[in-house]
Motif scaffolding. Structure first.
Motif, PDB file in Angstrom:
ATOM      1  N   GLY A 153      -4.941  -0.424 -12.747  1.00  0.00           N
ATOM      2  CA  GLY A 153      -4.174   0.762 -11.835  1.00  0.00           C
ATOM      3  C   GLY A 153      -3.387  -0.051 -11.344  1.00  0.00           C
ATOM      4  N   ARG A 154      -2.095   1.038 -11.676  1.00  0.00           N
ATOM      5  CA  ARG A 154      -0.752   1.128 -10.729  1.00  0.00           C
ATOM      6  C   ARG A 154      -0.698   1.100  -9.119  1.00  0.00           C
ATOM      7  NH1 ARG A 154       3.888   1.551 -13.463  1.00  0.00           N
ATOM      8  NH2 ARG A 154       4.755   2.594 -11.364  1.00  0.00           N
ATOM      9  N   PHE A 155      -0.016   0.097  -8.388  1.00  0.00           N
ATOM     10  CA  PHE A 155       0.320   0.258  -7.189  1.00  0.00           C
ATOM     11  C   PHE A 155       0.494   1.120  -6.668  1.00  0.00           C
ATOM     12  CE2 PHE A 155       2.233  -0.570  -3.401  1.00  0.00           C
ATOM     13  CZ  PHE A 155       0.456  -1.561  -2.270  1.00  0.00           C
ATOM     14  N   ASP A 156      -0.054   2.011  -5.785  1.00  0.00           N
ATOM     15  CA  ASP A 156      -0.469   3.211  -4.879  1.00  0.00           C
ATOM     16  C   ASP A 156       0.321   3.377  -3.502  1.00  0.00           C
ATOM     17  OD1 ASP A 156      -0.605   5.727  -3.585  1.00  0.00           O
ATOM     18  OD2 ASP A 156      -1.989   6.697  -4.580  1.00  0.00           O
ATOM     19  N   ALA A 157       0.978   2.893  -3.094  1.00  0.00           N
ATOM     20  CA  ALA A 157       1.199   2.544  -1.838  1.00  0.00           C
ATOM     21  C   ALA A 157       0.947   3.740  -0.735  1.00  0.00           C
ATOM     22  CB  ALA A 157       3.153   2.687  -1.413  1.00  0.00           C
ATOM     23  N   ALA A 158       0.679   4.553  -0.640  1.00  0.00           N
ATOM     24  CA  ALA A 158       0.668   5.441  -0.382  1.00  0.00           C
ATOM     25  C   ALA A 158      -0.854   5.173  -0.243  1.00  0.00           C
ATOM     26  CB  ALA A 158       0.275   7.148  -0.383  1.00  0.00           C
ATOM     27  N   ARG A 159      -2.236   5.067  -1.280  1.00  0.00           N
ATOM     28  CA  ARG A 159      -3.680   4.671  -1.141  1.00  0.00           C
ATOM     29  C   ARG A 159      -3.314   3.716  -0.019  1.00  0.00           C
ATOM     30  NH1 ARG A 159      -7.399   2.022  -4.701  1.00  0.00           N
ATOM     31  NH2 ARG A 159      -8.841   2.479  -4.237  1.00  0.00           N
TER      32      ARG A 159
ATOM     33  N   TYR B  94       8.034  -0.523  -9.390  1.00  0.00           N
ATOM     34  CA  TYR B  94       7.699   0.046  -7.980  1.00  0.00           C
ATOM     35  C   TYR B  94       9.519  -0.104  -7.750  1.00  0.00           C
ATOM     36  CZ  TYR B  94       3.102  -1.000 -10.049  1.00  0.00           C
ATOM     37  OH  TYR B  94       1.866  -1.027 -10.838  1.00  0.00           O
TER      38      TYR B  94
ATOM     39  N   ASP C  15      -1.034  -5.043  -7.599  1.00  0.00           N
ATOM     40  CA  ASP C  15      -2.041  -3.642  -8.749  1.00  0.00           C
ATOM     41  C   ASP C  15      -3.102  -4.719  -7.924  1.00  0.00           C
ATOM     42  OD1 ASP C  15      -0.014  -2.732  -9.743  1.00  0.00           O
ATOM     43  OD2 ASP C  15       0.074  -3.530 -11.274  1.00  0.00           O
TER      44      ASP C  15
ATOM     45  N   LEU D 248      -4.161  -4.305  -3.973  1.00  0.00           N
ATOM     46  CA  LEU D 248      -4.651  -3.018  -4.190  1.00  0.00           C
ATOM     47  C   LEU D 248      -6.129  -2.868  -4.731  1.00  0.00           C
ATOM     48  CD1 LEU D 248      -4.370  -0.216  -2.904  1.00  0.00           C
ATOM     49  CD2 LEU D 248      -4.086   0.500  -5.003  1.00  0.00           C
TER      50      LEU D 248
END
Length: 438
Positions: A133-139, A89, A427, A430
């Motif tokens: 699921g991979r970390f999604d900073a925007a989410r 990331y 992960d 989130l």
């Protein structure tokens, strides 16, 4: 020191092997009568099934089906699967918050294979489950807009904060500040209305250096705390952070390893025993796992009934060490180059004290959640113990510093490389926040 295998824990049977010492701490073997009287509910230490405890995300009454529960990442079951195309990331080139002792890229770790793995939750083998699921900073930012998060714990909690800040900084660079007098570090993301605070404490309950100032000291004096002893008030949560917790929507709790260190234990303001404290006037010897259990009982109970706290308290379980052929300062190392595959390598082993720390955390969490039923505070469990036990390749080993920079502590099998295996904690974080928001 005895070490427990995950398979042995699941079977409820003890086994021992060659001593692998994670810290040089002597413990007397006098009868634990005082411990039995003080911690009656904690005195029985028969082993338990790691799969017998439910995470709050799959608690009884949630209505989730069996398949969904089996794939619940917070339960700690599953395996690491290789993802050849996975990219971290962040790197030490894109994040300036990584500290020297965890900067494995800078210090020439010979292979980046340890970054090519993803956690797949589930039962044995993780059949039927997708990798986390991979970390999604925007989410993540969308879910936490207008909210704040407090991390409370030791250097591993600091590593978790650093990992999260590095991942989020790829979208927005945080404003960072320190309140040294109060003991807090702050990170703010004004564009996304989100703030993070970190409070360093190795014990979470009220404590001080036995031969130090009347108040607790900060992380800049960790060496003194490591040498000890410290005074631990096992029945008093540390009000410095519990009073601040009320202002946050999420509080992430952790810390266990420091309970190995020399300490004098108090309850109701009176000395009730000690561990390796060197005081001949204190005859009652309490094991570190007794103290850790009592402390977590106090802290989790306090969070479950904390007036004014309407958020979510998340307990992250102990992350095991992986020293082989010795321990801290005496030649221990961790040279693994890939995660453990139980089908090929057999069951991994965990130091006996760490296994008891884990047991106490889960049992006290379960008890606090039960007692706090109907309370405003929501308790959640982030069980990372087994997933990290399978990652002996994730530590800095000799690649967390430059030569001669650690005053003799040249090999680190306690902390984790950044970027690295503990990025999976975000992960999990989130997923937990997302599931509680739906």
């Amino acid at each position: 020191m005895k070490r427990f295998s995950i398979r042995g824990l699941l079977a409820g049977a003890r086994r021992s092997r060659h001593a692998v010492v994670a810290a040089k701490a002597a413990a007397s073997s006098v009868p634990a009568l005082v411990a039995l009287l003080l911690f009656a509910a904690a005195a029985t230490f028969s082993l338990f099934s790691l799969g017998s405890f439910h995470s709050p995300g799959a608690a009884a009454g949630d209505g989730g089906d069996v398949a969904a529960a089996a794939c619940d990442a917070a339960r700690g079951r599953g395996e690491w699967v290789r993802d050849a195309g996975a990219a971290p990331y962040y790197t030490n080139a894109t994040c300036g918050f990584i500290q020297e002792y965890q900067n494995c890229m800078k210090h020439a770790r010979p292979s980046l294979e340890f970054l090519r793995w993803r956690w797949r939750p589930g039962g044995a083998g993780g059949e039927g489950c997708e990798p986390l699921g991979r970390f999604d900073a925007a989410r993540f930012f969308r879910l936490v807009r207008g909210k704040s998060m407090l991390f409370v714990g030791d250097s591993l909690a600091s590593s978790h904060v650093t990992s999260l800040m590095c991942a989020l900084s790829q979208v927005e660079a945080p404003a960072r500040s320190r309140d040294a007098a109060a003991g807090f570090e702050h990170w703010r993301f004004p564009a996304h209305g989100f703030a993070v605070a970190y409070f360093w404490t190795p014990f979470q309950v009220r404590w001080r250096l036995t031969r130090g100032p009347p108040e607790a000291v900060g992380p800049e004096r960790q060496g003194e705390v490591f040498a000890g002893p410290s005074d631990l008030h096992l029945d008093e949560p540390d009000e410095r952070w519990t009073s601040a917790a009320m202002a946050h929507d999420y509080v992430v709790l952790s810390a266990s390893h420091w309970f190995r260190r020399p300490a004098v234990y108090y309850q109701h303001g009176h000395v009730v025993g000690c561990h390796d404290c060197g005081d001949s006037n204190i005859t009652a010897i309490l094991k570190p796992e007794h103290a850790q259990r009592a402390a977590f009982r106090t802290v989790l109970g306090a969070m479950a009934r904390l007036d004014g706290f309407n958020g979510t308290a998340i307990l992250r379980t102990v992350a095991p060490t992986h020293y082989e052929n010795g321990g801290w300062f005496d030649g221990g190392e961790c040279t693994a180059t890939r995660p453990v595959d139980e089908t090929e390598d057999g069951a991994p082993e965990m130091a006996a004290t760490e296994a008891e720390f884990y047991r106490a955390q889960v049992e006290e969490f379960t008890a606090a959640a039960r007692r706090g039923n109907g309370a405003q505070a929501r308790l959640r469990l982030m069980d990372v113990t087994r997933m990290m036990l399978l990652r002996p390749d994730g530590h800095p080993d000799r690649h967390g510093h430059g030569g001669g920079e650690h005053d003799g502590f040249e090999i680190d099998c306690l902390h984790w490389c950044l970027p690295g295996a503990i990025d999976a904690w975000n992960d999990l974080l989130l997923q937990m926040i997302g599931s509680s928001s739906t």
